[in-house]
Scaffold this motif. Structure first.
Motif, PDB file in Angstrom:
ATOM      1  N   LEU A  20       0.830  -1.206   0.000  1.00  0.00           N
ATOM      2  CA  LEU A  20       0.000   0.000   0.000  1.00  0.00           C
ATOM      3  C   LEU A  20       0.858   1.245   0.000  1.00  0.00           C
ATOM      4  N   ALA A  21       1.876   1.280   0.855  1.00  0.00           N
ATOM      5  CA  ALA A  21       2.756   2.448   0.957  1.00  0.00           C
ATOM      6  C   ALA A  21       3.490   2.700  -0.353  1.00  0.00           C
ATOM      7  N   ALA A  22       3.994   1.631  -0.987  1.00  0.00           N
ATOM      8  CA  ALA A  22       4.720   1.777  -2.251  1.00  0.00           C
ATOM      9  C   ALA A  22       3.793   2.282  -3.357  1.00  0.00           C
ATOM     10  N   ILE A  81      -6.578   4.792  -2.422  1.00  0.00           N
ATOM     11  CA  ILE A  81      -7.714   4.528  -1.556  1.00  0.00           C
ATOM     12  C   ILE A  81      -7.613   3.072  -1.115  1.00  0.00           C
ATOM     13  N   ALA A  82      -7.324   2.853   0.153  1.00  0.00           N
ATOM     14  CA  ALA A  82      -7.134   1.505   0.674  1.00  0.00           C
ATOM     15  C   ALA A  82      -8.481   0.797   0.789  1.00  0.00           C
ATOM     16  N   ILE A  83      -8.512  -0.461   0.350  1.00  0.00           N
ATOM     17  CA  ILE A  83      -9.746  -1.234   0.405  1.00  0.00           C
ATOM     18  C   ILE A  83      -9.418  -2.677   0.776  1.00  0.00           C
ATOM     19  N   GLY A  84     -10.364  -3.319   1.421  1.00  0.00           N
ATOM     20  CA  GLY A  84     -10.173  -4.726   1.782  1.00  0.00           C
ATOM     21  C   GLY A  84      -9.851  -4.887   3.249  1.00  0.00           C
ATOM     22  N   GLY A  85     -10.838  -5.311   4.025  1.00  0.00           N
ATOM     23  CA  GLY A  85     -10.610  -5.527   5.446  1.00  0.00           C
ATOM     24  C   GLY A  85     -10.354  -4.267   6.237  1.00  0.00           C
ATOM     25  N   ILE A  86     -10.786  -3.125   5.718  1.00  0.00           N
ATOM     26  CA  ILE A  86     -10.558  -1.853   6.415  1.00  0.00           C
ATOM     27  C   ILE A  86     -11.620  -1.683   7.500  1.00  0.00           C
ATOM     28  N   THR A  87     -11.179  -1.620   8.735  1.00  0.00           N
ATOM     29  CA  THR A  87     -12.057  -1.369   9.878  1.00  0.00           C
ATOM     30  C   THR A  87     -11.612  -0.076  10.548  1.00  0.00           C
ATOM     31  N   ALA A  88     -12.428   0.403  11.464  1.00  0.00           N
ATOM     32  CA  ALA A  88     -12.054   1.619  12.193  1.00  0.00           C
ATOM     33  C   ALA A  88     -10.713   1.431  12.895  1.00  0.00           C
ATOM     34  N   VAL A 119      -3.445   2.466   7.905  1.00  0.00           N
ATOM     35  CA  VAL A 119      -3.416   2.633   6.453  1.00  0.00           C
ATOM     36  C   VAL A 119      -3.167   4.089   6.067  1.00  0.00           C
ATOM     37  N   MET A 120      -3.680   5.017   6.860  1.00  0.00           N
ATOM     38  CA  MET A 120      -3.429   6.421   6.562  1.00  0.00           C
ATOM     39  C   MET A 120      -1.968   6.784   6.827  1.00  0.00           C
ATOM     40  N   THR A 121      -1.402   6.237   7.893  1.00  0.00           N
ATOM     41  CA  THR A 121       0.013   6.467   8.193  1.00  0.00           C
ATOM     42  C   THR A 121       0.903   5.885   7.099  1.00  0.00           C
ATOM     43  N   SER A 122       0.432   4.835   6.442  1.00  0.00           N
ATOM     44  CA  SER A 122       1.187   4.213   5.355  1.00  0.00           C
ATOM     45  C   SER A 122       1.188   5.052   4.084  1.00  0.00           C
ATOM     46  N   GLY A 123       0.400   6.104   4.070  1.00  0.00           N
ATOM     47  CA  GLY A 123       0.400   7.010   2.923  1.00  0.00           C
ATOM     48  C   GLY A 123      -0.872   7.021   2.115  1.00  0.00           C
ATOM     49  N   ALA A 124      -1.874   6.254   2.532  1.00  0.00           N
ATOM     50  CA  ALA A 124      -3.132   6.238   1.790  1.00  0.00           C
ATOM     51  C   ALA A 124      -3.791   7.608   1.805  1.00  0.00           C
ATOM     52  N   HIS A 125      -4.420   7.954   0.693  1.00  0.00           N
ATOM     53  CA  HIS A 125      -5.194   9.197   0.623  1.00  0.00           C
ATOM     54  C   HIS A 125      -6.518   9.034   1.347  1.00  0.00           C
ATOM     55  N   GLY A 126      -7.020   7.803   1.387  1.00  0.00           N
ATOM     56  CA  GLY A 126      -8.286   7.542   2.037  1.00  0.00           C
ATOM     57  C   GLY A 126      -8.592   6.064   2.064  1.00  0.00           C
TER      58      GLY A 126
END
Length: 211
Positions: A154-156, A164-171, A177-184
């Motif tokens: 995801l970061a790369a 936009i990170a997807i798949g198994g995303i929970t609160a 995922v945001m710290t990894s660089g995702a926009h959302g």
């Protein structure tokens, strides 16, 4: 970057009827100006006919466009354009990003599913606005997905295109995922399978927009 939606809520209904619309609007909410919220709704309706998706998406747009919430149709550019949607999200086997960009209006959002940075580079070159990157974690929402990519991939990928990170995303996973660089993030089960979908959406929105 600021104009790109950060929190995408993907629909997960049977019939695209009035009940589904009412449930979705209750989750998206009105939201005060400046309050973190759902930025985009992705209409995923694999079992519905094209006519049903177009009609329902038009109803959704009439409700959400005045609130500033984007409406994106999954997979089908023709359906998205017919309904007047704000964008389309294309899977790996759908119409190419380049062909979609050639047919779509200038301000039309085009997202592409990407499994890593090499896909992201190609999607960006063809004119994609963002990449849906996943599955980041294991998920049971959709069958036939590859193994989870993890946060490193995801970061790369996020270094190449807004991700936009997807798949198994929970609160509980949003901060990582945001710290990894995702926009959302884009979510399905984290909202729709929660006992309190509006509350779950508010929590995720707050985490996304404050990370």
């Amino acid at each position: 970057m600021d104009v790109l939606p950060r929190f995408h809520l993907i629909t997960d209904f049977g019939p695209l009827d009035r009940d589904a619309l009412t449930r979705l609007l209750a989750v998206v909410g009105e939201g005060a100006v400046g309050t973190p919220r759902v930025d985009a709704v992705q209409v995923r309706a694999k079992q519905a006919s094209d006519r049903e998706v177009v009609a329902w998406t038009r109803e959704l747009l009439a409700e959400l466009a005045p609130r500033g919430t984007r409406v994106i149709v999954n997979d089908r550019l023709d359906v998205a354009l017919a309904a007047g949607a704000h964008g389309v999200h294309l899977g790996r086997n759908d119409l190419s990003v380049a062909d979609a960009r050639a047919l779509a209006p200038v301000d039309f959002l085009v997202g592409a599913t990407c499994r890593g940075p090499e896909h992201a580079i190609a999607a960006r070159a063809e004119g994609a606005d963002y990449a849906g990157v996943g599955p980041v974690h294991a998920t049971s929402t959709k069958d036939g997905l590859p193994d989870p990519l993890g946060l490193d991939v995801l970061a790369a990928t996020a270094r190449e295109i807004p991700a936009i990170a997807i798949g198994g995303i929970t609160a509980a996973r949003v901060r990582d995922v945001m710290t990894s660089g995702a926009h959302g993030v884009a979510v399905v089960a984290a909202v729709w399978k929660d006992p309190d979908p509006p509350g779950a959406a508010r929590e995720i929105a707050e985490l996304v927009h404050t990370s």
